[in-house]
Design a protein around this motif. Structure first.
Motif, PDB file in Angstrom:
ATOM      1  N   THR A 222      54.154  50.723   6.666  1.00  0.00           N
ATOM      2  CA  THR A 222      52.879  50.001   6.632  1.00  0.00           C
ATOM      3  C   THR A 222      52.868  48.828   7.599  1.00  0.00           C
ATOM      4  O   THR A 222      51.901  48.629   8.362  1.00  0.00           O
ATOM      5  CB  THR A 222      52.599  49.496   5.197  1.00  0.00           C
ATOM      6  OG1 THR A 222      52.544  50.615   4.313  1.00  0.00           O
ATOM      7  CG2 THR A 222      51.284  48.732   5.141  1.00  0.00           C
ATOM      8  N   TRP A 223      53.950  48.041   7.583  1.00  0.00           N
ATOM      9  CA  TRP A 223      53.980  46.875   8.491  1.00  0.00           C
ATOM     10  C   TRP A 223      54.064  47.307   9.950  1.00  0.00           C
ATOM     11  O   TRP A 223      53.515  46.632  10.827  1.00  0.00           O
ATOM     12  CB  TRP A 223      55.161  45.978   8.125  1.00  0.00           C
ATOM     13  CG  TRP A 223      54.894  45.168   6.871  1.00  0.00           C
ATOM     14  CD1 TRP A 223      55.354  45.407   5.630  1.00  0.00           C
ATOM     15  CD2 TRP A 223      54.048  44.032   6.779  1.00  0.00           C
ATOM     16  NE1 TRP A 223      54.858  44.492   4.736  1.00  0.00           N
ATOM     17  CE2 TRP A 223      54.043  43.616   5.419  1.00  0.00           C
ATOM     18  CE3 TRP A 223      53.278  43.303   7.704  1.00  0.00           C
ATOM     19  CZ2 TRP A 223      53.323  42.526   4.972  1.00  0.00           C
ATOM     20  CZ3 TRP A 223      52.549  42.204   7.266  1.00  0.00           C
ATOM     21  CH2 TRP A 223      52.574  41.813   5.905  1.00  0.00           C
ATOM     22  N   TYR A 228      53.055  45.073  13.431  1.00  0.00           N
ATOM     23  CA  TYR A 228      54.133  44.080  13.408  1.00  0.00           C
ATOM     24  C   TYR A 228      55.404  44.696  13.983  1.00  0.00           C
ATOM     25  O   TYR A 228      55.607  45.906  13.934  1.00  0.00           O
ATOM     26  CB  TYR A 228      54.378  43.594  11.974  1.00  0.00           C
ATOM     27  CG  TYR A 228      53.272  42.693  11.474  1.00  0.00           C
ATOM     28  CD1 TYR A 228      53.356  41.310  11.591  1.00  0.00           C
ATOM     29  CD2 TYR A 228      52.128  43.237  10.887  1.00  0.00           C
ATOM     30  CE1 TYR A 228      52.338  40.481  11.137  1.00  0.00           C
ATOM     31  CE2 TYR A 228      51.097  42.420  10.430  1.00  0.00           C
ATOM     32  CZ  TYR A 228      51.212  41.038  10.560  1.00  0.00           C
ATOM     33  OH  TYR A 228      50.204  40.235  10.121  1.00  0.00           O
ATOM     34  N   THR A 232      60.205  42.592  11.493  1.00  0.00           N
ATOM     35  CA  THR A 232      59.415  42.111  10.346  1.00  0.00           C
ATOM     36  C   THR A 232      59.332  43.198   9.277  1.00  0.00           C
ATOM     37  O   THR A 232      59.514  42.931   8.086  1.00  0.00           O
ATOM     38  CB  THR A 232      58.001  41.723  10.791  1.00  0.00           C
ATOM     39  OG1 THR A 232      58.090  40.698  11.785  1.00  0.00           O
ATOM     40  CG2 THR A 232      57.170  41.218   9.624  1.00  0.00           C
ATOM     41  N   ALA A 233      59.035  44.430   9.713  1.00  0.00           N
ATOM     42  CA  ALA A 233      58.941  45.551   8.767  1.00  0.00           C
ATOM     43  C   ALA A 233      60.268  45.756   8.035  1.00  0.00           C
ATOM     44  O   ALA A 233      60.302  46.023   6.826  1.00  0.00           O
ATOM     45  CB  ALA A 233      58.542  46.829   9.509  1.00  0.00           C
ATOM     46  N   TYR A 236      60.910  43.173   5.146  1.00  0.00           N
ATOM     47  CA  TYR A 236      60.163  43.490   3.927  1.00  0.00           C
ATOM     48  C   TYR A 236      60.793  44.686   3.184  1.00  0.00           C
ATOM     49  O   TYR A 236      60.892  44.687   1.949  1.00  0.00           O
ATOM     50  CB  TYR A 236      58.698  43.786   4.256  1.00  0.00           C
ATOM     51  CG  TYR A 236      57.905  42.545   4.592  1.00  0.00           C
ATOM     52  CD1 TYR A 236      57.803  41.501   3.677  1.00  0.00           C
ATOM     53  CD2 TYR A 236      57.255  42.422   5.817  1.00  0.00           C
ATOM     54  CE1 TYR A 236      57.085  40.353   3.989  1.00  0.00           C
ATOM     55  CE2 TYR A 236      56.527  41.282   6.147  1.00  0.00           C
ATOM     56  CZ  TYR A 236      56.448  40.249   5.226  1.00  0.00           C
ATOM     57  OH  TYR A 236      55.743  39.124   5.519  1.00  0.00           O
ATOM     58  N   GLY A 557      55.530  42.194   0.674  1.00  0.00           N
ATOM     59  CA  GLY A 557      54.653  41.401   1.533  1.00  0.00           C
ATOM     60  C   GLY A 557      53.203  41.401   1.113  1.00  0.00           C
ATOM     61  O   GLY A 557      52.331  41.008   1.907  1.00  0.00           O
ATOM     62  N   THR A 565      56.160  34.855   0.782  1.00  0.00           N
ATOM     63  CA  THR A 565      57.035  35.984   1.103  1.00  0.00           C
ATOM     64  C   THR A 565      58.368  35.818   0.362  1.00  0.00           C
ATOM     65  O   THR A 565      58.667  34.744  -0.150  1.00  0.00           O
ATOM     66  CB  THR A 565      57.311  36.060   2.612  1.00  0.00           C
ATOM     67  OG1 THR A 565      57.909  34.830   3.037  1.00  0.00           O
ATOM     68  CG2 THR A 565      56.019  36.316   3.384  1.00  0.00           C
TER      69      THR A 565
END
Length: 592
Positions: A222-223, A228, A232-233, A236, A557, A565
């Motif tokens: 999803t991220w 992103y 970052t992904a 999470y 997230g 976060t």
């Protein structure tokens, strides 16, 4: 070193779990930390120094290990009951050899040897008092703080403390064979047992782990789709894997059981099969044996029809019996100074009485059924026996050959707390039934005094077991409370068997639970403990599950737009706190 030394236990555990297609907590921790570590290693190799998360991987391992350390320290307190039991056994015993005494290892004392116990000392072996007298503290076995008197013929157990006086004890068992060693072993086994609810928890945890891995993968995807960067992904996804470790779910049941079993043992309640706690609370009928369970079990002779010769013959026949009624007959004969004959042969018939050979003649002492089976005509004694039964007394016929010589009437009193227990059970909508081998009139008199719903009298041990089956079909699950040896059939037939024992040989006592050195009045305490343990388990499970479910969206997230976060290291701390909180809640059972 943190990832591949401190964290190797998680990697090994994950490998075994995945090989068996049964991922667990180790799988989630290993996946999360290895993903962060290898991503950071690749970023470092490619020169992307801003995309390294070694500290996250190291912090997760550190926090999870810290949580396990705290949990382990707290869990050791659950084993206090076993350590306390074992600490009761003194290492040395003073064995008498003629006019002198020698010290030897308590575990090396042979059956039959005489052991001296002085004031303030702890009894080192199981045995019977040969001579001397004093007050002993038996609270570690019975849970009762009041000291009890020990005199000739009294059974004493290793671990009991002599508060005053001096005893010479003839040893029957020592070392690992003593009652306290048996109890410690049974408590240790019971603490590691599983309740039926644990099977369901394990299934849920197994499904939950697969679901968490799927959610972590979904969070990562999803991220990425939102534009992103992979770093970052990944953070999470790792947070989801770590925060959702179901370790608290696995702790919820076994820890509460271990502490509950240990606490029960300190109250003189030995739970041999912890799964019986669940069944006990489901029981709709509580069936009780009468003598020694609901009553004191120390009946007294209140009337003798036929004179001292009848009492003398009866006591001689009963010399080798361990039944409370037999003990009362012998005690009264000794009190009157009657000379007793050693029986040439002896047979005991549970639920009927005894038959012994005395002076070449068969002498039977027991109920009406036994007298008739001896071929005796009850004659004039039948009417007198009925009159005594209506007064609530137990009546034994004394038969020599085929002739009834007389009657002995014995009375017993209800145990302190028995009436209150039955009142409490009835208030909880439980049916209370008394099953006894005694005559109907005596049984009904005691049932009326205690307030039981139903009484079945004149039953043999096998008939009691049949009645238990009958009660189950009529009303539902049955808990039976009775003697751990004589009522073995009924205890085995019941959904929950609760034995009332002396504590002398708990390993051989039938039943799922043994009430050591007490009667049915301890049942109320057992029920309250069972209720507290099950309530504690339910709270632990609900807390562990809801805690994980609530934090998974935060870790994924979902609240990132609001600036909230959960980095992997904080997720590891949160997961550790979940386990510690479940452990701390279970330890509250120690205050019961």
């Amino acid at each position: 070193p943190v990832q591949f030394y401190s964290g190797m236990r998680f990697i090994r555990g994950a490998y075994r779990a995945f090989r068996n297609l049964a991922p667990n907590m180790d799988s989630l921790v290993a996946l999360g930390t290895l993903a962060a570590y290898f991503y950071s290693s690749a970023s470092l190799a490619l020169g992307r120094y801003g995309d390294v998360y070694f500290e996250a991987s190291a912090a997760v391992v550190a926090f999870v290990l810290l949580g396990r350390y705290i949990e382990a320290r707290m869990r050791t307190r659950a084993a206090d009951a076993v350590r306390k039991l074992l600490s009761l056994m003194p290492p040395k015993a003073r064995v008498l050899r003629g006019a002198s005494a020698v010290e030897k290892e308590a575990g090396d004392v042979e059956p039959g040897e005489l052991v001296e116990v002085r004031e303030g000392e702890t009894v080192p072996v199981d045995g019977y008092v040969e001579s001397g007298s004093g007050l002993i503290d038996a609270s570690s076995f019975t849970g009762e703080p009041a000291p009890v008197e020990a005199a000739r013929g009294r059974l004493v157990l290793a671990g009991m403390r002599l508060l005053s006086g001096r005893l010479i004890v003839r040893a029957t068992r020592s070392g690992a064979h003593t009652a306290v060693a048996q109890m410690a072993k049974l408590v240790r086994i019971a603490q590691g047992a599983r309740l039926p609810v644990q099977d369901l928890v394990d299934k849920v945890a197994g499904v939950f782990t697969w679901a968490v891995m799927a959610l972590a993968a979904a969070a990562f995807a999803t991220w990425l789709l939102l534009g992103y960067p992979p770093s970052t992904a990944l953070i999470y996804a790792v947070s989801v894997l770590v925060v959702a470790c179901p370790c608290a779910l696995g702790l919820a049941t076994p820890l509460a059981v271990a502490i509950g079993v240990g606490r029960a043992s300190s109250k003189g309640i030995l739970i041999k099969r912890p799964e019986s706690l669940q069944r006990l609370l489901d029981a709709k009928v509580f069936a009780f044996d009468k003598t020694g369970t609901l009553t004191v079990g120390r009946p007294k002779v209140v009337a003798v029809v036929g004179g001292d010769e009848v009492l003398r013959l009866a006591a001689s026949a009963e010399l080798k019996s361990n039944h409370p009624l037999a003990g009362a007959v012998v005690e009264e004969a000794v009190r009157r100074g009657l000379a007793l004959d050693e029986p040439e042969s002896f047979d005991s018939f549970p639920g009927l009485g005894v038959v012994a050979q005395i002076g070449g003649s068969a002498v039977a002492v027991g109920n009406e059924r036994l007298a008739k089976e001896m071929g005796a005509d009850l004659g004039k004694y039948a009417e007198e026996a009925e009159r005594l039964r209506k007064l609530g007394y137990t009546v034994s016929y004394v038969v020599k050959g085929e002739e009834v010589l007389g009657l002995i009437a014995l009375g017993d009193s209800a145990r302190p707390g028995a009436e209150e227990l039955i009142r409490w059970l009835k208030a909880a909508n439980r049916r209370v039934v008394i099953l006894t081998g005694d005559a109907e009139a005596a049984a009904k008199a005691m049932a009326a005094r205690l307030g039981a719903d139903e009484v079945r009298a004149g039953l043999t041990p096998e008939e009691k077991a049949a009645v238990v089956e009958e009660l189950r079909k009529a009303y539902g699950p049955v808990a039976y409370v009775g003697d751990g040896v004589n009522d073995a059939a009924a205890l085995a037939a019941a959904d929950v068997g609760i034995a009332v024992g002396s504590g002398a040989d708990v390993a051989k006592e039938a039943g799922d639970v043994v009430l050591v050195g007490g009667g049915a009045e301890k049942l109320g305490e057992l029920l309250r403990l069972a209720k507290a343990v099950l309530k504690n388990i339910k709270f632990n499970l609900a807390w562990a599950f809801l805690y994980n479910v609530a934090l998974i969206p935060v870790a994924a997230g979902a609240l990132a737009p609001l600036g909230v976060t959960l980095r992997p290291e904080l997720a590891g701390l949160a997961m550790a706190l979940s386990s510690v909180s479940v452990t701390a809640n279970s330890l509250r059972l120690r205050s019961l």
